[in-house]
Design a protein around this motif. Sequence first.
Motif, PDB file in Angstrom:
ATOM      1  N   THR A   1      64.124 -30.204  40.787  1.00  0.00           N
ATOM      2  CA  THR A   1      63.747 -30.190  40.046  1.00  0.00           C
ATOM      3  C   THR A   1      64.772 -28.998  39.054  1.00  0.00           C
ATOM      4  OG1 THR A   1      61.946 -28.238  39.354  1.00  0.00           O
ATOM      5  CG2 THR A   1      61.209 -30.588  39.652  1.00  0.00           C
ATOM      6  N   LEU A   2      64.574 -29.420  37.377  1.00  0.00           N
ATOM      7  CA  LEU A   2      65.508 -28.576  36.818  1.00  0.00           C
ATOM      8  C   LEU A   2      65.543 -26.834  37.138  1.00  0.00           C
ATOM      9  CD1 LEU A   2      66.271 -30.861  33.948  1.00  0.00           C
ATOM     10  CD2 LEU A   2      67.793 -30.174  35.307  1.00  0.00           C
ATOM     11  N   ARG A   3      64.193 -26.491  37.323  1.00  0.00           N
ATOM     12  CA  ARG A   3      63.370 -24.997  36.711  1.00  0.00           C
ATOM     13  C   ARG A   3      64.344 -24.471  38.199  1.00  0.00           C
ATOM     14  NH1 ARG A   3      57.586 -23.924  35.925  1.00  0.00           N
ATOM     15  NH2 ARG A   3      57.609 -21.568  35.849  1.00  0.00           N
ATOM     16  N   VAL A   4      63.879 -25.414  39.902  1.00  0.00           N
ATOM     17  CA  VAL A   4      64.182 -25.311  40.691  1.00  0.00           C
ATOM     18  C   VAL A   4      65.974 -25.503  40.751  1.00  0.00           C
ATOM     19  CG1 VAL A   4      64.261 -25.198  43.166  1.00  0.00           C
ATOM     20  CG2 VAL A   4      62.518 -26.284  41.597  1.00  0.00           C
ATOM     21  N   ARG A   5      66.484 -25.645  40.231  1.00  0.00           N
ATOM     22  CA  ARG A   5      67.563 -25.451  40.455  1.00  0.00           C
ATOM     23  C   ARG A   5      68.341 -24.169  39.155  1.00  0.00           C
ATOM     24  NH1 ARG A   5      69.999 -31.490  38.732  1.00  0.00           N
ATOM     25  NH2 ARG A   5      68.528 -33.234  39.641  1.00  0.00           N
ATOM     26  N   PHE A   6      67.632 -24.112  38.823  1.00  0.00           N
ATOM     27  CA  PHE A   6      68.145 -22.977  37.431  1.00  0.00           C
ATOM     28  C   PHE A   6      67.869 -21.913  38.658  1.00  0.00           C
ATOM     29  CE2 PHE A   6      67.835 -25.528  33.820  1.00  0.00           C
ATOM     30  CZ  PHE A   6      68.684 -25.157  33.282  1.00  0.00           C
ATOM     31  N   THR A   7      66.409 -20.963  39.039  1.00  0.00           N
ATOM     32  CA  THR A   7      65.852 -20.668  40.196  1.00  0.00           C
ATOM     33  C   THR A   7      66.830 -20.779  41.064  1.00  0.00           C
ATOM     34  OG1 THR A   7      63.736 -20.642  39.905  1.00  0.00           O
ATOM     35  CG2 THR A   7      63.949 -19.494  41.315  1.00  0.00           C
ATOM     36  N   LEU A   8      67.917 -21.286  41.733  1.00  0.00           N
ATOM     37  CA  LEU A   8      68.184 -21.224  42.790  1.00  0.00           C
ATOM     38  C   LEU A   8      69.867 -20.643  42.628  1.00  0.00           C
ATOM     39  CD1 LEU A   8      67.631 -24.327  45.033  1.00  0.00           C
ATOM     40  CD2 LEU A   8      66.680 -21.985  45.611  1.00  0.00           C
ATOM     41  N   MET A   9      70.692 -21.323  40.669  1.00  0.00           N
ATOM     42  CA  MET A   9      71.508 -20.764  40.938  1.00  0.00           C
ATOM     43  C   MET A   9      71.348 -18.989  40.724  1.00  0.00           C
ATOM     44  SD  MET A   9      73.517 -22.917  40.995  1.00  0.00           S
ATOM     45  CE  MET A   9      74.194 -24.332  40.959  1.00  0.00           C
ATOM     46  N   ALA A  10      70.299 -19.017  40.233  1.00  0.00           N
ATOM     47  CA  ALA A  10      70.534 -17.853  39.334  1.00  0.00           C
ATOM     48  C   ALA A  10      70.438 -16.473  39.925  1.00  0.00           C
ATOM     49  CB  ALA A  10      69.286 -17.399  38.027  1.00  0.00           C
TER      50      ALA A  10
ATOM     51  N   MET B   1      75.830 -23.929  35.080  1.00  0.00           N
ATOM     52  CA  MET B   1      75.380 -24.302  34.221  1.00  0.00           C
ATOM     53  C   MET B   1      75.939 -25.849  33.618  1.00  0.00           C
ATOM     54  SD  MET B   1      72.605 -22.089  34.710  1.00  0.00           S
ATOM     55  CE  MET B   1      73.144 -22.218  36.260  1.00  0.00           C
ATOM     56  N   GLY B   2      77.018 -25.766  33.719  1.00  0.00           N
ATOM     57  CA  GLY B   2      77.568 -27.095  32.602  1.00  0.00           C
ATOM     58  C   GLY B   2      77.026 -28.342  33.824  1.00  0.00           C
ATOM     59  N   TYR B   3      77.258 -28.122  35.329  1.00  0.00           N
ATOM     60  CA  TYR B   3      76.907 -29.272  35.656  1.00  0.00           C
ATOM     61  C   TYR B   3      75.681 -29.503  36.014  1.00  0.00           C
ATOM     62  CZ  TYR B   3      76.617 -30.971  40.805  1.00  0.00           C
ATOM     63  OH  TYR B   3      76.494 -32.342  41.991  1.00  0.00           O
ATOM     64  N   VAL B   4      74.919 -28.358  36.228  1.00  0.00           N
ATOM     65  CA  VAL B   4      72.923 -28.670  35.961  1.00  0.00           C
ATOM     66  C   VAL B   4      72.844 -29.043  35.354  1.00  0.00           C
ATOM     67  CG1 VAL B   4      71.399 -27.736  36.375  1.00  0.00           C
ATOM     68  CG2 VAL B   4      72.921 -26.791  37.809  1.00  0.00           C
TER      69      VAL B   4
ATOM     70  N   VAL C   1      68.280 -44.652  33.926  1.00  0.00           N
ATOM     71  CA  VAL C   1      67.104 -44.017  34.432  1.00  0.00           C
ATOM     72  C   VAL C   1      68.497 -43.033  35.875  1.00  0.00           C
ATOM     73  CG1 VAL C   1      65.354 -43.563  35.804  1.00  0.00           C
ATOM     74  CG2 VAL C   1      65.431 -45.400  33.927  1.00  0.00           C
ATOM     75  N   PRO C   2      68.330 -41.652  35.883  1.00  0.00           N
ATOM     76  CA  PRO C   2      68.814 -41.404  36.713  1.00  0.00           C
ATOM     77  C   PRO C   2      68.329 -41.453  38.140  1.00  0.00           C
ATOM     78  CG  PRO C   2      68.462 -39.559  34.822  1.00  0.00           C
ATOM     79  CD  PRO C   2      68.100 -41.009  35.169  1.00  0.00           C
ATOM     80  N   GLN C   3      68.969 -41.086  39.099  1.00  0.00           N
ATOM     81  CA  GLN C   3      68.611 -41.597  40.185  1.00  0.00           C
ATOM     82  C   GLN C   3      67.528 -40.049  41.414  1.00  0.00           C
ATOM     83  OE1 GLN C   3      68.793 -44.335  42.165  1.00  0.00           O
ATOM     84  NE2 GLN C   3      70.181 -45.477  40.328  1.00  0.00           N
ATOM     85  N   SER C   4      68.247 -39.095  40.581  1.00  0.00           N
ATOM     86  CA  SER C   4      67.405 -37.933  40.514  1.00  0.00           C
ATOM     87  C   SER C   4      65.814 -37.548  40.406  1.00  0.00           C
ATOM     88  CB  SER C   4      68.208 -36.652  40.015  1.00  0.00           C
ATOM     89  OG  SER C   4      68.169 -36.863  38.862  1.00  0.00           O
ATOM     90  N   ALA C   5      65.597 -37.532  41.382  1.00  0.00           N
ATOM     91  CA  ALA C   5      63.736 -37.056  41.104  1.00  0.00           C
ATOM     92  C   ALA C   5      63.740 -36.096  40.136  1.00  0.00           C
ATOM     93  CB  ALA C   5      62.783 -36.987  42.769  1.00  0.00           C
ATOM     94  N   ASP C   6      63.712 -35.676  39.174  1.00  0.00           N
ATOM     95  CA  ASP C   6      63.321 -34.487  38.283  1.00  0.00           C
ATOM     96  C   ASP C   6      63.144 -34.930  36.734  1.00  0.00           C
ATOM     97  OD1 ASP C   6      66.272 -35.208  37.734  1.00  0.00           O
ATOM     98  OD2 ASP C   6      67.159 -33.836  37.607  1.00  0.00           O
ATOM     99  N   GLU C   7      63.233 -33.854  36.111  1.00  0.00           N
ATOM    100  CA  GLU C   7      62.400 -33.677  34.586  1.00  0.00           C
ATOM    101  C   GLU C   7      63.284 -34.864  34.017  1.00  0.00           C
ATOM    102  OE1 GLU C   7      61.449 -29.468  36.159  1.00  0.00           O
ATOM    103  OE2 GLU C   7      63.311 -31.367  36.297  1.00  0.00           O
ATOM    104  N   MET C   8      64.549 -34.896  34.132  1.00  0.00           N
ATOM    105  CA  MET C   8      65.372 -36.200  33.180  1.00  0.00           C
ATOM    106  C   MET C   8      65.030 -37.039  33.761  1.00  0.00           C
ATOM    107  SD  MET C   8      67.378 -33.991  31.871  1.00  0.00           S
ATOM    108  CE  MET C   8      68.122 -34.850  31.171  1.00  0.00           C
ATOM    109  N   ARG C   9      64.634 -37.354  35.035  1.00  0.00           N
ATOM    110  CA  ARG C   9      64.316 -39.052  35.367  1.00  0.00           C
ATOM    111  C   ARG C   9      63.047 -39.535  34.505  1.00  0.00           C
ATOM    112  NH1 ARG C   9      65.012 -42.349  39.499  1.00  0.00           N
ATOM    113  NH2 ARG C   9      63.022 -44.029  39.975  1.00  0.00           N
ATOM    114  N   ASP C  10      61.649 -38.450  34.440  1.00  0.00           N
ATOM    115  CA  ASP C  10      60.617 -38.783  33.489  1.00  0.00           C
ATOM    116  C   ASP C  10      60.628 -38.915  33.003  1.00  0.00           C
ATOM    117  OD1 ASP C  10      59.008 -38.737  36.074  1.00  0.00           O
ATOM    118  OD2 ASP C  10      59.341 -36.657  36.263  1.00  0.00           O
TER     119      ASP C  10
END
Length: 361
Positions: free
Chosen positions: A5-14, A89-92, A117-126
Amino acid sequence: MKRLTLRVRFTLMASLFLLISCVCLTLLSNLSASRLIDMAEILPPSEALYTEIEPALTIEKSYKIFQKETILATFIIVLAGSVATYLAMGYVLKPVRQLSEEIKAHHANNLDQPISVPQSADEMRDLALSFNQMISELQRSFLLQRQFSADAAHELRTPLSIMQAKLDVFSLSGNSDPEVMQLVAALNRQLTRLTELIEDLLWFSRDLPQEPAKPVELFPLLCDIVDELSNIAEQKEITIQIPQTNCRVQGQDRLLERVFYNLLENALKYSPPQTVVTVSVETKDHKTEISIADQGEGLPEEYRTAVFEPFFRVDKSRSRAIGGSGLGLAVCKKILDLHHATICVVPNTPAGSIFRITFPA
């Protein structure tokens, strides 16, 4: 990565950038401290140069160098980390920008086209799935509304035609009672107004024909419309000026005739007697611009956009006295949108309004 998810991606990047910054800062601090220790070691001085103050000066100088290197290293690490975070963050957030652009491209005429619809299973798909469901329901509501308006207008045409025929027959019966004839004339006016409303409603609610565009000569088209409106112009002693022109536009002549008829009819209705309605046609930057200027009261600035909305009236009592359905300008905008043309209202000098239509090259 797309499964997160985007939340996890932000956490990992930070967390990653924080870890890298801390490691770099620790390494540089240890390196600077090591150099400080080396500089602080005092070699055995010669008896002639030995003083008690020299070791203290050497340590103080080394400490100042350590401070400068630590501050510089902190600044460089923070700057590099900020730039790297911005790029990461621009990439994310790239899917967010893509979804925003697709949503902006949707309007009332392309609601039947869902967004990808994006192929990723994250908030953007929903979010994309929810938006597609929303525009699907919205499209269904629009279709039901337009179908209802078209069906209602179509069903009303038959009884109105019957009523008009009976009034015409009664008018020819030879009844000379002034009150009766006055009543028949009033009924005829209201039936005419209701018929115009239904015709405009049909134009506004139904799908416009998608015929191939062809060159349409503007001067003969405008002259035919002026001939049709000559009775109104003569009653109010209004002069319509149309310059000779060879300009052409790409479109459907029947639909464009409806546009210019509505605009010229409005100009005649809202112009005071013994004035001039001017039509000008010119080409600018490979675009054809048609302006219809009247000398009426004009439109306030806050109404110059809303006037193209269905049933909008600046002054309801005045508009009702003049007549009209309130759909004429909305029909014009709908037809011009089909031709990829624009229409706007600007003030005329010294009084009145100018309806300006711009056709693309």
